[in-house]
Scaffold this motif. Structure first.
Motif, mmCIF file in Angstrom:
data_model
loop_
_atom_site.group_PDB
_atom_site.id
_atom_site.type_symbol
_atom_site.label_atom_id
_atom_site.label_comp_id
_atom_site.label_asym_id
_atom_site.label_seq_id
_atom_site.Cartn_x
_atom_site.Cartn_y
_atom_site.Cartn_z
ATOM 1 N N ARG A 50 0.860 -1.185 0.000
ATOM 2 C CA ARG A 50 0.000 0.000 0.000
ATOM 3 C C ARG A 50 0.890 1.225 0.000
ATOM 4 N NH1 ARG A 50 -3.335 -3.260 3.335
ATOM 5 N NH2 ARG A 50 -5.411 -3.481 2.459
ATOM 6 N N THR A 51 0.517 2.198 -0.835
ATOM 7 C CA THR A 51 1.276 3.454 -0.926
ATOM 8 C C THR A 51 0.297 4.623 -0.966
ATOM 9 O OG1 THR A 51 1.314 3.436 -3.352
ATOM 10 C CG2 THR A 51 3.132 2.328 -2.228
ATOM 11 N N ASP A 52 0.809 5.804 -0.706
ATOM 12 C CA ASP A 52 -0.018 7.009 -0.826
ATOM 13 C C ASP A 52 -0.303 7.275 -2.292
ATOM 14 O OD1 ASP A 52 -0.044 7.520 1.938
ATOM 15 O OD2 ASP A 52 1.858 8.613 1.822
ATOM 16 N N ASP A 53 -1.514 7.742 -2.558
ATOM 17 C CA ASP A 53 -1.889 8.130 -3.922
ATOM 18 C C ASP A 53 -1.380 9.550 -4.161
ATOM 19 O OD1 ASP A 53 -3.113 8.896 -6.304
ATOM 20 O OD2 ASP A 53 -5.061 8.053 -5.775
ATOM 21 N N PRO A 54 -0.477 9.736 -5.118
ATOM 22 C CA PRO A 54 0.053 11.087 -5.345
ATOM 23 C C PRO A 54 -1.020 12.083 -5.807
ATOM 24 C CG PRO A 54 0.918 9.537 -6.980
ATOM 25 C CD PRO A 54 0.101 8.752 -5.999
ATOM 26 N N ALA A 55 -2.114 11.591 -6.358
ATOM 27 C CA ALA A 55 -3.173 12.470 -6.843
ATOM 28 C C ALA A 55 -4.199 12.817 -5.760
ATOM 29 C CB ALA A 55 -3.892 11.834 -8.030
ATOM 30 N N ASP A 56 -4.228 12.032 -4.664
ATOM 31 C CA ASP A 56 -5.228 12.246 -3.617
ATOM 32 C C ASP A 56 -4.652 11.738 -2.297
ATOM 33 O OD1 ASP A 56 -7.397 12.348 -1.894
ATOM 34 O OD2 ASP A 56 -8.780 11.341 -3.271
ATOM 35 N N ALA A 57 -4.252 12.662 -1.428
ATOM 36 C CA ALA A 57 -3.587 12.299 -0.171
ATOM 37 C C ALA A 57 -4.492 11.484 0.762
ATOM 38 C CB ALA A 57 -3.096 13.557 0.543
ATOM 39 N N ARG A 58 -5.802 11.542 0.552
ATOM 40 C CA ARG A 58 -6.729 10.787 1.406
ATOM 41 C C ARG A 58 -6.837 9.331 1.000
ATOM 42 N NH1 ARG A 58 -11.755 14.147 -0.080
ATOM 43 N NH2 ARG A 58 -10.614 13.898 -2.007
ATOM 44 N N LYS A 98 -5.305 5.568 -0.455
ATOM 45 C CA LYS A 98 -4.166 4.658 -0.546
ATOM 46 C C LYS A 98 -4.284 3.851 -1.832
ATOM 47 C CE LYS A 98 -1.966 5.042 3.433
ATOM 48 N NZ LYS A 98 -0.580 5.442 3.500
ATOM 49 N N LEU A 99 -3.158 3.617 -2.456
ATOM 50 C CA LEU A 99 -3.108 2.759 -3.635
ATOM 51 C C LEU A 99 -2.503 1.418 -3.260
ATOM 52 C CD1 LEU A 99 -1.790 5.076 -6.501
ATOM 53 C CD2 LEU A 99 -4.129 4.298 -6.093
ATOM 54 N N VAL A 100 -2.921 0.402 -3.953
ATOM 55 C CA VAL A 100 -2.294 -0.905 -3.858
ATOM 56 C C VAL A 100 -1.447 -1.038 -5.115
ATOM 57 C CG1 VAL A 100 -2.663 -3.385 -3.712
ATOM 58 C CG2 VAL A 100 -4.300 -1.816 -2.642
#
Length: 186
Positions: free
Chosen positions: A114-122, A124-126
Motif C-alpha cells: 500500500r502506498t499514498d496516492d500522489p493524486a489524492d492524499a486521502r 491509498k493505492l495498492v
C-alpha cells in the motif's frame, strides 16, 4: 431429466423415462454424437483447471510456492499502475471487505504494497512489488509454454480453430477478472 451423481461423472444428466425430444436411456446414445450439453462447461472448466494447476506447479518450482489462482486474478486487477482496494473489489466482483482481505494476503506474501496516492492524499493505492511483477511475468511465460504444449498435442491449427471458435461464442466484453468470485474464492 434428473441430475445424478455416480462414481464416474459428477452432475451427469440422465433420462427418467419421460417422453420428450432427445429422450434416451442410459444404454442408448443420444440422437446426436455431439455429446451432452452438461459436458461442455465441465470440459471447459477442466481445461481451465488443467492450465491453472500446471501454471501453479511451475510457479511454485520457480520461487512462488504461495501463489494461488485468486492471487493471480487480484494481481491482474491491481495492474501495473496500481489501484485502490475498492477498485480491486469491483474488478473482481467481490465486496470491499473480501478485496481488502485478498490485498492484505498479497501484502503479507510480498506481492503487493500500500502506498499514498500522489493524486489524492486521502487515498491509498495498492501496487505490485517487484515480487508480484515477477510472478505475473513468469505466469505469462508459463502460459506461453502451456499454449505451446497444447499446440503440439492438438496441432497448432486445431488449437487456433478452438480459440477462434471460443472468440466467436464468447461476448467481447466477457474478459472479466471476477472468475474468483464466480468460483467462490477471493
Amino acid at each position: 431429466m434428473d441430475n445424478m451423481v455416480d462414481g464416474n461423472k459428477v452432475n451427469q444428466v440422465v433420462d427418467t423415462g419421460k417422453p420428450g425430444k432427445g429422450a434416451h436411456t442410459a444404454d442408448e446414445p443420444p440422437e446426436s454424437d455431439d455429446g451432452h450439453g452438461f459436458e461442455l462447461p465441465l470440459l471447459l472448466f477442466a481445461g481451465f483447471r488443467t492450465l491453472i494447476d500446471r501454471l501453479h506447479a511451475e510457479l511454485a518450482r520457480q520461487g512462488h510456492p504461495d501463489a494461488r489462482p485468486a492471487h493471480g486474478f487480484a494481481m491482474q486487477a491491481i495492474g501495473v499502475r496500481g489501484t485502490s482496494a475498492s477498485d480491486v473489489g469491483r474488478r473482481l466482483g467481490v465486496s470491499k471487505q473480501a478485496a481488502g482481505k485478498t490485498v492484505d494476503r498479497l501484502i503479507t506474501l510480498g506481492y503487493a504494497e500500500r502506498t499514498d496516492d500522489p493524486a489524492d492524499a486521502r487515498r491509498k493505492l495498492v501496487r505490485l512489488t517487484p515480487h508480484g511483477i515477477d510472478a505475473l511475468t513468469r505466469s505469462a511465460a508459463i502460459f506461453d509454454e502451456l499454449h505451446a504444449q497444447w499446440a503440439k498435442q492438438l496441432g497448432a491449427g486445431r488449437l487456433r480453430a478452438m480459440e477462434d471458435d471460443l472468440r466467436t461464442v464468447v461476448p467481447p466484453d466477457v474478459f472479466r477478472l471476477d472468475a474468483a468470485a464466480l468460483l467462490g474464492g477471493s
